[in-house]
Design a protein around this motif. Sequence first.
Motif, short mmCIF file in Angstrom:
data_model
loop_
_atom_site.label_atom_id
_atom_site.label_comp_id
_atom_site.label_asym_id
_atom_site.label_seq_id
_atom_site.Cartn_x
_atom_site.Cartn_y
_atom_site.Cartn_z
N LEU A 111 0.81 -1.22 0.00
CA LEU A 111 0.00 0.00 0.00
C LEU A 111 0.84 1.27 0.00
O LEU A 111 0.34 2.35 -0.22
CB LEU A 111 -0.92 0.01 1.24
CG LEU A 111 -2.05 -1.02 1.21
CD1 LEU A 111 -2.80 -1.02 2.54
CD2 LEU A 111 -3.03 -0.71 0.07
N VAL A 112 2.13 1.13 0.29
CA VAL A 112 2.97 2.34 0.40
C VAL A 112 3.84 2.51 -0.84
O VAL A 112 4.09 1.56 -1.59
CB VAL A 112 3.85 2.30 1.67
CG1 VAL A 112 2.99 2.35 2.92
CG2 VAL A 112 4.75 1.09 1.66
N LEU A 113 4.31 3.74 -1.02
CA LEU A 113 5.20 4.02 -2.15
C LEU A 113 6.56 3.38 -1.87
O LEU A 113 7.04 3.39 -0.75
CB LEU A 113 5.37 5.53 -2.31
CG LEU A 113 4.12 6.30 -2.73
CD1 LEU A 113 4.44 7.78 -2.87
CD2 LEU A 113 3.57 5.76 -4.05
N ASP A 114 7.14 2.84 -2.92
CA ASP A 114 8.45 2.22 -2.78
C ASP A 114 9.52 3.28 -3.06
O ASP A 114 10.10 3.34 -4.13
CB ASP A 114 8.56 1.05 -3.77
CG ASP A 114 9.81 0.23 -3.54
OD1 ASP A 114 10.66 0.65 -2.74
OD2 ASP A 114 9.92 -0.84 -4.17
N GLU A 115 9.74 4.12 -2.03
CA GLU A 115 10.65 5.26 -2.20
C GLU A 115 12.06 4.80 -2.53
O GLU A 115 12.75 5.40 -3.36
CB GLU A 115 10.69 6.10 -0.91
CG GLU A 115 9.37 6.77 -0.55
CD GLU A 115 9.00 7.91 -1.48
OE1 GLU A 115 9.84 8.35 -2.28
OE2 GLU A 115 7.82 8.35 -1.41
N ALA A 116 12.51 3.72 -1.87
CA ALA A 116 13.90 3.28 -2.06
C ALA A 116 14.15 2.89 -3.52
O ALA A 116 15.14 3.31 -4.12
CB ALA A 116 14.21 2.10 -1.14
N SER A 117 13.21 2.15 -4.12
CA SER A 117 13.48 1.72 -5.49
C SER A 117 13.32 2.87 -6.48
O SER A 117 14.00 2.93 -7.49
CB SER A 117 12.61 0.51 -5.86
OG SER A 117 11.42 0.90 -6.45
#
Length: 251
Positions: A111-117
């Motif tokens: 459900l969350v944004l994959d900021e790291a990728s």
Amino acid sequence: MTTPLLEVRGIDKSFGPVQVLHDVAFSAHAGEVTALVGDNGAGKSTLVKCVGGIYPIDSGDILFDGKPVQVHGPRDAGTLGIEIVYQDLALCDNLDIVQNMFLGRERRRGLVLDEASMEEMAQETLSGLSVRTVKSIRQQVSSLSGGQRQTVAIAKAVLWNSKVVILDEPTAALGVAQTAQVLELVRRLADKGLAVVLISHNMNDVFAVSDRIAALYLGRMAARVKTADVTHAQVVELITSGRSGDLGIMP
Ligand SMILES: Nc1ncnc2c1ncn2[C@@H]1O[C@H](COP(=O)(O)OP(=O)(O)O)[C@@H](O)[C@H]1O
Ligand SMILES: [Mg+2]
């Protein structure tokens, strides 16, 4: 002659009673920079917006890698690998570089944004383009210079495995040093194998990076030539009068 990656034939486009493009043919080859030149109002932006699916064409054909394709919207263009960096850039000032590059196409993990990728991909793309002028990819776009903004917009366009990148007047608002940086980037894109279309009316830019030149005059394609075969003066004549010697539109 290799098959152009992008080709259009017989494009007509009117806005109401005003015909802006008349039977236009144009092509762009992989590994090359094709400059699209012409005076203000010649129809350059309209032509690329037709290719990008922003405007429907009235008639004509669009071919991708030699095959006829339908482009009914920006999504169709994106699926083919055609990305356009518009004159007005369309970056969001209040977002950072990563957010801008992934705007509307964010990566998620659950459900969350994959900021790291997203950070990693943004960084890889900028590094892959040898962009060294941007200090942090978490910098807000409002804090960037004109050249850096252009760089981010170009990186955003190539992030999506694009094959054709069209740049509408990328150096129009830039100073000398920033222009040089953007032109280097334009050349690098072509050297990576992309078909690059550079819209410009700056002859120095055109001759610095292009392999071919296509000159629009009042909505008609006046000439398509190899850059090495023409002089600055000839191209200026094609832009201003639609012809130069035995090149161009004959009366
Ligand atoms: N959305 C529109 N509606 C009506 N006329 C338009 C529209 N967009 C462009 N035009 C007209 O089409 C012509 C070509 O414009 P444009 O493609 O922007 O030229 P260029 O990019 O070469 O300066 C101009 O006369 C312009 O006024
Ligand atoms: Mg324009």
